[in-house]
Design an enzyme around this catalytic site. Structure first.
Site, PDB file in Angstrom:
ATOM      1  N   ARG A 275     -10.324  98.904  35.883  1.00 61.44           N
ATOM      2  CA  ARG A 275     -11.067  97.987  35.012  1.00 61.44           C
ATOM      3  C   ARG A 275     -10.448  96.598  35.022  1.00 61.44           C
ATOM      4  O   ARG A 275      -9.276  96.425  35.251  1.00 61.44           O
ATOM      5  CB  ARG A 275     -11.073  98.516  33.577  1.00 61.44           C
ATOM      6  CG  ARG A 275     -11.956  99.735  33.354  1.00 61.44           C
ATOM      7  CD  ARG A 275     -11.977 100.118  31.884  1.00 61.44           C
ATOM      8  NE  ARG A 275     -12.698  99.134  31.075  1.00 61.44           N
ATOM      9  CZ  ARG A 275     -12.189  98.538  30.006  1.00 61.44           C
ATOM     10  NH1 ARG A 275     -10.942  98.771  29.641  1.00 61.44           N
ATOM     11  NH2 ARG A 275     -12.917  97.673  29.304  1.00 61.44           N
TER      12      ARG A 275
ATOM     13  N   LYS B  61      -1.236 107.786  31.102  1.00 60.79           N
ATOM     14  CA  LYS B  61      -2.497 107.780  31.837  1.00 60.79           C
ATOM     15  C   LYS B  61      -2.449 108.719  33.032  1.00 60.79           C
ATOM     16  O   LYS B  61      -1.510 108.688  33.824  1.00 60.79           O
ATOM     17  CB  LYS B  61      -2.820 106.361  32.300  1.00 60.79           C
ATOM     18  CG  LYS B  61      -4.220 106.227  32.904  1.00 60.79           C
ATOM     19  CD  LYS B  61      -4.627 104.777  33.021  1.00 60.79           C
ATOM     20  CE  LYS B  61      -6.010 104.615  33.603  1.00 60.79           C
ATOM     21  NZ  LYS B  61      -6.463 103.213  33.626  1.00 60.79           N
TER      22      LYS B  61
ATOM     23  N   ARG C 144      -2.456  99.779  17.427  1.00 62.37           N
ATOM     24  CA  ARG C 144      -1.643  98.750  16.748  1.00 62.37           C
ATOM     25  C   ARG C 144      -0.219  99.249  16.552  1.00 62.37           C
ATOM     26  O   ARG C 144       0.743  98.505  16.685  1.00 62.37           O
ATOM     27  CB  ARG C 144      -2.290  98.410  15.394  1.00 62.37           C
ATOM     28  CG  ARG C 144      -1.576  97.310  14.627  1.00 62.37           C
ATOM     29  CD  ARG C 144      -1.721  95.993  15.361  1.00 62.37           C
ATOM     30  NE  ARG C 144      -1.035  94.924  14.644  1.00 62.37           N
ATOM     31  CZ  ARG C 144       0.259  94.654  14.770  1.00 62.37           C
ATOM     32  NH1 ARG C 144       1.004  95.383  15.578  1.00 62.37           N
ATOM     33  NH2 ARG C 144       0.814  93.667  14.097  1.00 62.37           N
TER      34      ARG C 144
END
Length: 327
Positions: A124, A189, A324
């Site tokens: 991406r 990932k 966050r």
């Protein structure tokens, strides 16, 4: 493919069994002198394949590799139509599939291109996708969008759910989905999705669905990946049969896309939520230099990320999302 590249691939195929092969034998097989073999070996190493030489024995791979085999995969597919092609080295599997579309407008839904390596794999936002030879899975699938590009709104959710379920069904624990298109295990990932669209907003369009899965990342290379990652063999603590996994994934993807065409995202929302890494977590969504923080509340019926911001639940269809407070 150039003659030299063809010879490099042939050498890899000869060495795939993990046994020693003499330079003379390799040279005779591909039609070059023994002294030329050393240069081909350097080319092979440049593709991320660990190959070495022992005087008096010849060349061999550090580990035998299971090359993708179109016949084996096709036998395992539920759809009897020959709907796949296997390439050795490509710029990217999405690029090859795009070429096939331009050559033949009548590709069957679910037509897939598989590659052993990519020289210009993409993630991406233009990021490179590290693509060493015969180590991972690089797959692109064609799917028609009868209602135009608007029909692709939640496509990554359906694909991500199918991919996460495939890994979980193989015994992998801790599989997570990070909206919109990352698959993680334990926060690292393991796979990603890149969907590229061609066509009209309201008329017929095409989706090129690119998937990259880390199966067995070479441990002798310093993988240029800018985030925590893992691979399938590490998580399953054992060797993976690549051809079997590919066939299983293709079957799962085609079933998911057929359901998506008929019912939209309705069958996927609850399934997604069981893997959702962001659910009820404080997230930050970045748009260029700006960002918004809030609490993730799952996904909507059209695949948007739901985030509670100052007491109001808002929908986001784009943006770079991060936790966050990572934990």
């Amino acid at each position: 493919m150039s003659k030299r590249n063809e010879r490099v691939i042939k050498v890899i195929e000869l060495l795939a069994d993990g046994e020693f092969h003499s330079g003379q034998t390799i040279g005779d097989e591909i039609g070059v002198t023994r002294t030329a073999i050393s240069q081909y070996i350097k080319d092979i190493q440049g593709l991320g394949v660990d190959v070495f030489r022992v005087t008096g024995k010849g060349y061999r791979l550090a580990k035998a590799v299971e090359l993708l085999d179109e016949d084996i995969i096709t036998r395992e597919l539920k759809a009897p139509v020959a709907n796949i092609e296997v390439e050795r080295v490509v710029t990217s599997s999405n690029d090859v599939l795009r070429e096939r579309l331009r050559e033949n407008k009548e590709l069957n839904a679910g037509y897939a291109v598989l590659a052993e390596a990519q020289t210009a794999g993409r993630g991406r936002r233009g990021k490179a996708w590290y693509s060493p030879f015969a180590s991972n899975l690089y797959l692109s699938m064609y799917w028609p969008l009868e209602h135009g590009m608007s029909g692709a709104m939640g496509l990554s959710v359906a694909i991500g759910t199918a991919l996460a379920e495939t890994l979980a069904e193989d015994g992998m624990e801790g599989v997570q989905l990070k909206w919109p298109n990352d698959i993680l295990v334990g926060g690292k990932k393991i796979a990603g999705i890149l969907i590229e669209l061609e066509g009209q907003a309201t008329d017929s369009a095409h989706a090129i669905i690119g998937i990259g899965i880390n199966l067995r990342m070479p441990d002798w290379l310093d993988a240029p990946i800018d985030q925590p990652w893992t691979d399938v063999e590490t998580e399953l603590n054992g060797r993976v049969e690549r051809n079997q996994l590919v066939a299983k994934l293709l079957n799962k993807l085609r079933t998911a896309l057929q359901a998506y065409d008929v019912e939209g995202l309705a069958p996927f929302i609850e399934r997604w939520s069981s893997f959702d890494k962001l659910q009820e977590r404080v997230v930050r969504i970045q748009f260029g230099e700006k960002y918004i923080s809030g609490v993730a509340k799952g996904i909507s019926e059209d695949g948007a990320l739901l985030v509670e911001v100052a007491g109001e639940v808002k929908r986001f269809h784009a943006g770079e999302v991060s936790l966050r407070y990572e934990s």
